[in-house]
Design an enzyme around this catalytic site. Structure first.
Site, PDB file in Angstrom:
ATOM      1  N   CYS A 148       2.934  -3.088   3.983  1.00 10.43           N
ATOM      2  CA  CYS A 148       2.128  -1.907   4.293  1.00 10.43           C
ATOM      3  C   CYS A 148       2.887  -1.130   5.364  1.00 10.43           C
ATOM      4  CB  CYS A 148       0.703  -2.280   4.700  1.00 10.43           C
ATOM      5  SG  CYS A 148       0.525  -3.128   6.287  1.00 10.43           S
TER       6      CYS A 148
ATOM      7  N   ASP B 121       0.861  -1.178   0.000  1.00 11.59           N
ATOM      8  CA  ASP B 121       0.000   0.000   0.000  1.00 11.59           C
ATOM      9  C   ASP B 121       0.903   1.235   0.000  1.00 11.59           C
ATOM     10  OD1 ASP B 121       0.780   0.521   2.623  1.00 11.59           O
ATOM     11  OD2 ASP B 121      -1.230   0.389   3.482  1.00 11.59           O
TER      12      ASP B 121
ATOM     13  N   THR C  29       2.789  -0.990   8.662  1.00 13.80           N
ATOM     14  CA  THR C  29       3.281  -1.840   9.757  1.00 13.80           C
ATOM     15  C   THR C  29       3.541  -3.271   9.311  1.00 13.80           C
ATOM     16  OG1 THR C  29       1.012  -2.426  10.307  1.00 13.80           O
ATOM     17  CG2 THR C  29       1.985  -0.555  11.512  1.00 13.80           C
TER      18      THR C  29
ATOM     19  N   HIS D 241       6.670 -30.740  10.916  1.00 11.47           N
ATOM     20  CA  HIS D 241       6.100 -29.437  10.539  1.00 11.47           C
ATOM     21  C   HIS D 241       5.030 -29.590   9.451  1.00 11.47           C
ATOM     22  CE1 HIS D 241       9.036 -27.687  13.121  1.00 11.47           C
ATOM     23  NE2 HIS D 241      10.027 -28.242  12.439  1.00 11.47           N
TER      24      HIS D 241
ATOM     25  N   HIS E 181       9.690 -23.942   9.486  1.00 13.51           N
ATOM     26  CA  HIS E 181       8.616 -24.565  10.269  1.00 13.51           C
ATOM     27  C   HIS E 181       7.221 -24.358   9.688  1.00 13.51           C
ATOM     28  CE1 HIS E 181      11.054 -24.769  14.300  1.00 13.51           C
ATOM     29  NE2 HIS E 181      11.715 -25.275  13.272  1.00 13.51           N
TER      30      HIS E 181
HETATM   31  C1  RB5 Z   1      -2.140   2.960   6.182  1.00 12.89           C
HETATM   32  O1  RB5 Z   1      -2.120   4.243   6.688  1.00 12.89           O
HETATM   33  C2  RB5 Z   1      -1.793   1.957   7.273  1.00 12.89           C
HETATM   34  O2  RB5 Z   1      -2.872   1.769   8.090  1.00 12.89           O
HETATM   35  C3  RB5 Z   1      -1.354   0.639   6.650  1.00 12.89           C
HETATM   36  O3  RB5 Z   1      -0.243   0.853   5.839  1.00 12.89           O
HETATM   37  C4  RB5 Z   1      -0.944  -0.449   7.600  1.00 12.89           C
HETATM   38  O4  RB5 Z   1      -0.011  -0.002   8.527  1.00 12.89           O
HETATM   39  C5  RB5 Z   1      -2.038  -1.206   8.221  1.00 12.89           C
HETATM   40  O5  RB5 Z   1      -1.859  -2.203   8.934  1.00 12.89           O
END
Ligand code: RB5
Length: 148
Positions: free
Chosen positions: A67, A8, A69, A135, A100
């Site tokens: 993304c 994203d 996080t 596994h 695993h």
């Molecule tokens: C987008 O702002 C953010 O929410 C997305 O990139 C991600 O971190 C979501 O888990």
């Protein structure tokens, strides 16, 4: 190997970095980039769906989803039957999720890790084999959960 990558808006830079790492270190891997390609806001479940569709339909063996996080996109990817997505912020996890868990998708957070750790994680994840044995029994149980 064919690998599909997507991110994203929170990880476009990391996506470009990962593509560069793969091109330099793993020239035999063909990378299919499904976007996003700019900084406009997009929804990470849509990207997870695009990447994972390539694996489910057999066009790609592996996927990388990114993304901000790595959390949202890994949650979304793991809703798709046949996908075992591991969010890794360290090399140990990257190795173990292959040995695993036979993780076929790697997730990372563009706002969490830097270029150095990302490179080591990608290298470990791409070069570590699934161990099978006990596994495989556990993977089979995951598949059974999916089929309930
Ligand atoms: C987008 O702002 C953010 O929410 C997305 O990139 C991600 O971190 C979501 O888990």
């Amino acid at each position: 190997m064919n690998l599909t990558i997507g991110s994203d808006h929170g990880a476009v830079e990391l996506k470009d970095t990962v593509k560069k790492i793969i091109a330099e270190a793993f020239p035999d891997i063909e990378v299919n980039d499904v976007g996003t390609f700019g900084t406009d806001s997009v929804d990470y479940p849509d990207i997870a769906e695009k990447v994972c569709a390539e694996i489910v339909n057999g066009r790609s063996e592996r996927g990388i989803v990114l993304c901000g996080t790595g959390i949202g996109i890994s949650i979304a990817a793991n809703k798709i039957k046949g996908i075992r997505c591991a969010l890794c912020n360290d090399v140990y996890s990257a190795k173990k999720c292959r040995e695993h868990n036979d993780a076929n998708v790697l997730a990372m957070g563009g706002r969490v890790i830097g270029v150095g750790p990302a490179e080591e994680i990608v290298r470990a994840w791409l070069t570590t084999e699934f161990e099978g044995g006990r596994h495989q029994r556990r993977i089979d149980k995951i598949t059974a959960l999916e089929n309930r």
